[in-house]
Design a protein around this motif. Structure first.
Motif, PDB file in Angstrom:
ATOM      1  N   ALA A  43       0.826  -1.212   0.000  1.00 54.57           N
ATOM      2  CA  ALA A  43       0.000   0.000   0.000  1.00 54.57           C
ATOM      3  C   ALA A  43       0.862   1.264   0.000  1.00 54.57           C
ATOM      4  CB  ALA A  43      -0.948   0.002   1.196  1.00 54.57           C
ATOM      5  N   GLN A  44       1.973   1.219   0.727  1.00 49.70           N
ATOM      6  CA  GLN A  44       2.845   2.386   0.828  1.00 49.70           C
ATOM      7  C   GLN A  44       3.909   2.418  -0.271  1.00 49.70           C
ATOM      8  OE1 GLN A  44       4.164   2.947   4.971  1.00 49.70           O
ATOM      9  NE2 GLN A  44       2.336   1.828   5.598  1.00 49.70           N
ATOM     10  N   LYS A  45       3.910   1.400  -1.116  1.00 51.71           N
ATOM     11  CA  LYS A  45       4.820   1.313  -2.271  1.00 51.71           C
ATOM     12  C   LYS A  45       6.279   1.479  -1.862  1.00 51.71           C
ATOM     13  CE  LYS A  45       1.224   2.701  -5.338  1.00 51.71           C
ATOM     14  NZ  LYS A  45       0.492   3.680  -6.000  1.00 51.71           N
ATOM     15  N   VAL A  46       6.707   0.679  -0.887  1.00 52.74           N
ATOM     16  CA  VAL A  46       8.084   0.771  -0.397  1.00 52.74           C
ATOM     17  C   VAL A  46       8.901  -0.476  -0.729  1.00 52.74           C
ATOM     18  CG1 VAL A  46       7.480   2.365   1.468  1.00 52.74           C
ATOM     19  CG2 VAL A  46       7.463  -0.092   1.906  1.00 52.74           C
ATOM     20  N   ILE A  47       8.386  -1.357  -1.560  1.00 51.75           N
ATOM     21  CA  ILE A  47       9.109  -2.580  -1.906  1.00 51.75           C
ATOM     22  C   ILE A  47      10.115  -2.250  -3.007  1.00 51.75           C
ATOM     23  CG2 ILE A  47       8.903  -4.967  -2.706  1.00 51.75           C
ATOM     24  CD1 ILE A  47       5.986  -4.875  -1.662  1.00 51.75           C
ATOM     25  N   PRO A  48      11.414  -2.462  -2.747  1.00 51.60           N
ATOM     26  CA  PRO A  48      12.411  -2.165  -3.779  1.00 51.60           C
ATOM     27  C   PRO A  48      12.317  -3.156  -4.945  1.00 51.60           C
ATOM     28  CG  PRO A  48      13.455  -3.198  -1.881  1.00 51.60           C
ATOM     29  CD  PRO A  48      12.009  -2.976  -1.521  1.00 51.60           C
ATOM     30  N   ALA A  49      12.910  -2.789  -6.060  1.00 52.59           N
ATOM     31  CA  ALA A  49      12.889  -3.649  -7.244  1.00 52.59           C
ATOM     32  C   ALA A  49      13.553  -4.997  -6.948  1.00 52.59           C
ATOM     33  CB  ALA A  49      13.590  -2.961  -8.406  1.00 52.59           C
ATOM     34  N   LYS A  50      14.580  -4.963  -6.114  1.00 52.72           N
ATOM     35  CA  LYS A  50      15.290  -6.188  -5.726  1.00 52.72           C
ATOM     36  C   LYS A  50      15.470  -6.186  -4.212  1.00 52.72           C
ATOM     37  CE  LYS A  50      17.849  -6.142 -10.037  1.00 52.72           C
ATOM     38  NZ  LYS A  50      19.163  -5.932 -10.648  1.00 52.72           N
ATOM     39  N   PRO A  51      15.414  -7.361  -3.564  1.00 54.86           N
ATOM     40  CA  PRO A  51      15.591  -7.414  -2.100  1.00 54.86           C
ATOM     41  C   PRO A  51      16.948  -6.863  -1.658  1.00 54.86           C
ATOM     42  CG  PRO A  51      14.757  -9.496  -2.933  1.00 54.86           C
ATOM     43  CD  PRO A  51      15.141  -8.675  -4.132  1.00 54.86           C
ATOM     44  N   LEU A  52      16.955  -6.179  -0.533  1.00 54.45           N
ATOM     45  CA  LEU A  52      18.185  -5.614   0.026  1.00 54.45           C
ATOM     46  C   LEU A  52      19.000  -6.718   0.684  1.00 54.45           C
ATOM     47  CD1 LEU A  52      16.540  -2.517   1.720  1.00 54.45           C
ATOM     48  CD2 LEU A  52      17.570  -2.633  -0.558  1.00 54.45           C
ATOM     49  N   TYR A 119      20.046   1.791   3.647  1.00 53.98           N
ATOM     50  CA  TYR A 119      20.894   0.935   2.824  1.00 53.98           C
ATOM     51  C   TYR A 119      21.633   1.773   1.787  1.00 53.98           C
ATOM     52  CZ  TYR A 119      17.206   1.416  -0.678  1.00 53.98           C
ATOM     53  OH  TYR A 119      16.294   1.927  -1.571  1.00 53.98           O
ATOM     54  N   GLU A 120      22.716   1.222   1.281  1.00 52.84           N
ATOM     55  CA  GLU A 120      23.439   1.837   0.178  1.00 52.84           C
ATOM     56  C   GLU A 120      22.691   1.508  -1.103  1.00 52.84           C
ATOM     57  OE1 GLU A 120      26.052   3.843   0.491  1.00 52.84           O
ATOM     58  OE2 GLU A 120      26.118   3.540   2.658  1.00 52.84           O
ATOM     59  N   GLY A 121      22.811   2.320  -2.093  1.00 53.52           N
ATOM     60  CA  GLY A 121      22.070   2.143  -3.333  1.00 53.52           C
ATOM     61  C   GLY A 121      22.343   0.842  -4.059  1.00 53.52           C
TER      62      GLY A 121
END
Length: 133
Positions: A43-52, A119-121
């Protein structure tokens, strides 16, 4: 340093409460909490394209009152499991997570928790080449 902030509109049960649950009720509650984490992240759209793969995670608890609580009762296992299952973090081991639980300001009307992930980019997993062992 990049930051993800996830607000979860509830607080998971304490370890003391979890230990007193019947094992079926415990598993049901765990699954419900992990789903809650997942739904809030979507809902908050905080899932990155790839897992950290490497990050700092701070769990900030905003309880209803200032009553004394033991920090070790709110270690965040179920929350980290939910973050892993939804794909925000790759793993929840010491090698991947620097975890800290802190007490936030009380919120009588809306007790909740915030998950702050730094996290780092370039600290993500390429899911196209990852293999399960």
């Amino acid at each position: 340093m990049k930051t993800i902030i996830l607000k979860i509109h509830a607080i998971p049960p304490s370890l003391n409460v979890i230990e007193r649950m019947h094992h079926f009720a415990r598993q049901k509650a765990k699954n419900q909490w992990e789903e809650e984490v997942g739904w809030e992240a979507k809902a908050q759209k905080v899932i990155p394209a790839k897992p950290l793969i490497k990050c700092k995670v701070q769990l900030i608890y905003h309880f209803r009152d200032n009553r004394g609580r033991d920090p070790d009762n709110y270690a965040g296992k179920w929350t980290l499991d939910g973050l892993r299952k939804i794909g925000i973090i790759a793993n929840d081991t010491f090698n991947h997570i620097d975890l800290k639980a802190v007490l936030g300001e009380p919120n009588k009307k809306s007790p909740h928790m915030e998950v702050v992930i730094e996290y780092e980019g370039n600290e993500t997993v390429d899911t196209t080449t990852r293999t399960e062992s």
